[in-house]
Design a protein around this motif. Sequence first.
Motif, PDB file in Angstrom:
ATOM      1  N   ARG A  24       0.829  -1.215   0.000  1.00  0.00           N
ATOM      2  CA  ARG A  24       0.000   0.000   0.000  1.00  0.00           C
ATOM      3  C   ARG A  24       0.862   1.264   0.000  1.00  0.00           C
ATOM      4  O   ARG A  24       0.491   2.267  -0.618  1.00  0.00           O
ATOM      5  N   ALA A  25       1.994   1.224   0.685  1.00  0.00           N
ATOM      6  CA  ALA A  25       2.889   2.383   0.676  1.00  0.00           C
ATOM      7  C   ALA A  25       3.388   2.648  -0.738  1.00  0.00           C
ATOM      8  O   ALA A  25       3.521   3.807  -1.163  1.00  0.00           O
TER       9      ALA A  25
ATOM     10  N   VAL B 187       2.098   6.856   6.300  1.00  0.00           N
ATOM     11  CA  VAL B 187       2.217   5.504   6.856  1.00  0.00           C
ATOM     12  C   VAL B 187       1.109   4.623   6.291  1.00  0.00           C
ATOM     13  O   VAL B 187      -0.040   5.054   6.176  1.00  0.00           O
ATOM     14  N   ALA B 188       1.452   3.382   5.950  1.00  0.00           N
ATOM     15  CA  ALA B 188       0.473   2.396   5.511  1.00  0.00           C
ATOM     16  C   ALA B 188       0.349   1.314   6.574  1.00  0.00           C
ATOM     17  O   ALA B 188       1.353   0.884   7.142  1.00  0.00           O
ATOM     18  N   VAL B 189      -0.864   0.882   6.824  1.00  0.00           N
ATOM     19  CA  VAL B 189      -1.112  -0.127   7.852  1.00  0.00           C
ATOM     20  C   VAL B 189      -1.911  -1.280   7.253  1.00  0.00           C
ATOM     21  O   VAL B 189      -2.900  -1.065   6.539  1.00  0.00           O
ATOM     22  N   SER B 190      -1.460  -2.485   7.526  1.00  0.00           N
ATOM     23  CA  SER B 190      -2.207  -3.692   7.179  1.00  0.00           C
ATOM     24  C   SER B 190      -2.387  -4.471   8.476  1.00  0.00           C
ATOM     25  O   SER B 190      -1.443  -5.064   9.001  1.00  0.00           O
TER      26      SER B 190
ATOM     27  N   PRO C 194       7.010   4.987   2.852  1.00  0.00           N
ATOM     28  CA  PRO C 194       7.680   5.055   1.550  1.00  0.00           C
ATOM     29  C   PRO C 194       9.098   5.595   1.649  1.00  0.00           C
ATOM     30  O   PRO C 194       9.420   6.402   2.527  1.00  0.00           O
ATOM     31  N   VAL C 195       9.933   5.150   0.733  1.00  0.00           N
ATOM     32  CA  VAL C 195      11.320   5.608   0.595  1.00  0.00           C
ATOM     33  C   VAL C 195      11.434   6.347  -0.728  1.00  0.00           C
ATOM     34  O   VAL C 195      10.985   5.845  -1.766  1.00  0.00           O
TER      35      VAL C 195
END
Length: 282
Positions: free
Chosen positions: A145-146, A190-193, A207-208
Motif C-alpha cells: 500500500r505504501a 504511513v500504511a497499515v495492514s 515510503p522511501v
Amino acid sequence: MWTGHAVRVTLTSRTFEVLAAFTPARRSQRLADLAAATGLPLTTTHRIVGDLLRCGALERGPDGTLHVGLRLWEIGSLAPRGNALRDAALPFLEDLYVATRENVQLAVREGLESVFVERLTGRDAVTVMTRVGTRFPLASTGVGRALLAHAPADVQEAALALPVRRWTPHTVTDPARLRAALAEVRRTGVAVSDREVTPDAVSVAAPVRGPDGDVVAAVSLVVHSGAASPVALGPAVRAAALGISRTLGAPPSAVRNQLWRDTATAPEGAEREPPAPTAPPR
C-alpha cells in the motif's frame, strides 16, 4: 504479471518463462515439470534448458533435477533496485530490527506486485509469508500500500480493478475502502495492514524516496497483533524510511514535507518526531 503493454513472444521471453518457473516452492524441477509449468513443447524446453545449463544460469543436481545456477545469482545481484538499494537501506533496517526484534522488510514495486529485496527477522518474530525475492500483490500488505499509494494513476487503477484475495476475515477487498486506505497513506505517510494477510500480524510501512523525489521503495515493520499499536510504531518506521531516503539523495524538500506531515498528523500533545537517524559508521 501486468506490464502495461503487450509482450511479443520471442526466444528471450520463452527463456525467461523457463527461469520464472522456479519459485520458492519449486526450487528444483525436472525438464517435464518446466515444460508443464510454461506450456512450452518439451523439445523447446529441452533446447532452452540446454542453453541455460551451458551458460551457468541453470545447474543440474546429483539427482538430475534442475535449479537456478550461481551465475544467474551473480548477475541478479547487480540489479540497482536490489543490491544498491539494499546496501543503502541496511544500516537503518538493522537499527529498526535491533529496537524491535521483529520482521523488518524492504520492497520495491514492479508492475502490480511488490518484490521483497531484504528482510530481517528474529527467532521470536511473528511468522510472515514473505521472503527475499518473493512477490506479493500490492493491495493487502503494508509495503504494497505504501508503494501503490504513490504509484502513477494508471497503476493504481489497474491494481484496484483486480480482485483482491481474502487472506483473512480482516482483508479489505472493497475498492472504495482500498481507495480510502491509499488516501490515508498519502495523508499520514504511513500504511497499515492489520491482520489482513495473516490473522496474527500487523504491518506498518512507510515510503522511501529516491534522488528525484519519487517513491522507489517501502520499508515495513511486521509485529505480533496486539504487541503495539500502529500509531506507536509509525514514528520508528518513518524515521527509518527517511534515513534511507536521505542516503539515496532524496531532495531536501521531499524530506521536509515528510517531517511536516509527521508533525501535522501527530496526536495532540505528542512530541515532534526527531529527525531520521544518520547511518552508523561502517
